[in-house]
Design an enzyme around this catalytic site. Structure first.
Site: not given
Length: 396
Positions: A55, A108
């Site tokens: 991560r 978008y």
């Protein structure tokens, strides 16, 4: 500094600490720590450290980020799991409750939902303006404005935003400027050269280029990327090692793919604008585009995206005609996404029908007879022939 094509092959190779010509997939969630705790502290806290915990960072992720930062002429970059992860994480690294954002009306759909439904729930206000009206951006700035967010060319109608104006405007008011550069790709447009602070991509599209991964990327200064990285730690949208490996592979051929796609798209758009079945074609490389001169100023190629509107009397008939063309096309597959080696076509009014009401679609310029086309690398004669036989179903 090497040329772009050379950098695409060799940039970031320092993250491959093996003798393999092709960097391996670092399919590990965690890495052995040094015995020296001071070194361990550095690994645990350093931005994007590639050998601590996935991560936090990964060697393949670091290589992909290095290549894309070089492409976008920025100091650094961070790759994430999706384009929306890049958009949302980058924005949340800038704004907080009580802040204001200026953006455009044509965006978008995922970004539009983020602006209209997510951010207001957390006390962040957004003003949408016509992206072709430079003064509208300046008039929308408020005392609590922190960010100007734009997308050019826009999805799906291929409208252009003046990047140089936005870059100067943001600096004048001490704001952050951010652009979604997905439709253009860094081969066709480098927003940093026009003063834009942050560049976003859905790397799922042109950067990956083979419709086999999802990824996003944020490009900016080292200081800003560290801020985005810290947000990403708690939001958790890490890019998988395999997807980052695929992204690095795809980037190697980016320049070759995009140049062929540009050539195909211009030829197809030129054919379509003369066809009697077509009401209009939106393609930034056509002189008929209302912002053609601006596109020529800030873009080095027209991209593989174009939008066509089928001529018909009324929305219902336009919808039927669009459906007929979609059914008749053989090479152009009816599928979401864009920017791959294969040619795709979608009906925006249907794809975004569940997210936009009639007024929102009208504001974004989405009509029932509109088709968004992503041109691939197939032979141009085959692509033109495919549309020719599809239009035959309409009697043309």
């Amino acid at each position: 500094m090497s040329h772009l094509e050379t950098n695409l092959i060799h940039q970031g190779h320092e993250f491959n600490q093996t003798k393999a010509v092709v960097s391996p997939i670092y399919q590990s969630s965690t890495y052995y720590a040094d015995q020296d705790l001071s070194e361990y502290i550095i690994a645990a806290s350093e931005s994007k450290h590639p050998y601590f915990y996935h991560r936090h960072g990964n060697p393949s992720n670091s290589q992909a980020a290095s290549i894309i930062a070089s492409l976008e002429h920025t100091e650094d970059a961070l790759v994430l799991a999706t384009g929306m992860a890049a958009i949302s994480t980058a924005i949340l690294a800038i704004v907080k409750a009580g802040d204001h954002i200026v953006t455009q009306r044509s965006l978008y759909s995922g970004a539009m939902l983020f602006f209209k439904e997510f951010l207001p729930d957390y006390g962040i206000t957004v003003t949408h303006v016509d992206q072709s009206d430079n003064q509208a951006f300046e008039h929308a700035i408020q005392e609590n404005t922190k960010l100007i967010y734009v997308e050019t060319p826009s999805n799906p109608n291929l409208a252009i935003t003046d990047l140089e104006f936005i870059g100067q405007l943001a600096k004048k008011h001490q704001l952050v400027s951010m652009v979604d550069n997905t439709f253009a790709s860094p081969i066709n447009q480098c927003p940093k050269d026009f003063g834009i602070d942050v560049i976003i991509h859905s790397a799922t599209k042109y950067l990956g280029g083979h419709s086999d991964l999802t990824a996003g990327v944020v490009c900016g200064t080292k200081t800003f990327i560290q801020q985005v990285w810290r947000r990403s730690l708690v939001m958790g949208a890490s890019l998988s090692p395999f997807d980052s490996w695929l992204l690095v592979r795809g980037l190697k051929t980016l320049a070759l793919r995009v140049r062929q796609i540009n050539q195909n798209a211009l030829a197809l758009a030129s054919y379509l604008e003369k066809h009697p079945a077509i009401k209009q074609v939106a393609y930034v490389g056509l002189p008929a585009h209302p912002q053609y001169e601006l596109a020529q100023k800030q873009m080095k190629g027209g991209t593989g995206m174009l939008c066509l509107e089928i001529g018909a009397d009324g929305e219902e008939l336009a919808y039927q005609y669009a459906q007929t063309v979609l059914n008749n096309l053989k090479i152009f597959a009816n599928a979401a996404s864009l920017g791959g080696v294969e040619s795709l076509v979608v009906h925006p009014a249907s794809m975004w029908g569940g997210h936009h009401d009639a007024q929102q679609k009208a504001s974004a310029g989405i009509t029932s007879g509109m088709l968004r086309v992503s041109v691939g690398i197939e032979h141009i004669e085959d692509l033109i022939a495919d549309f020719k036989q599809a239009f035959a179903g309409l009697g043309f």
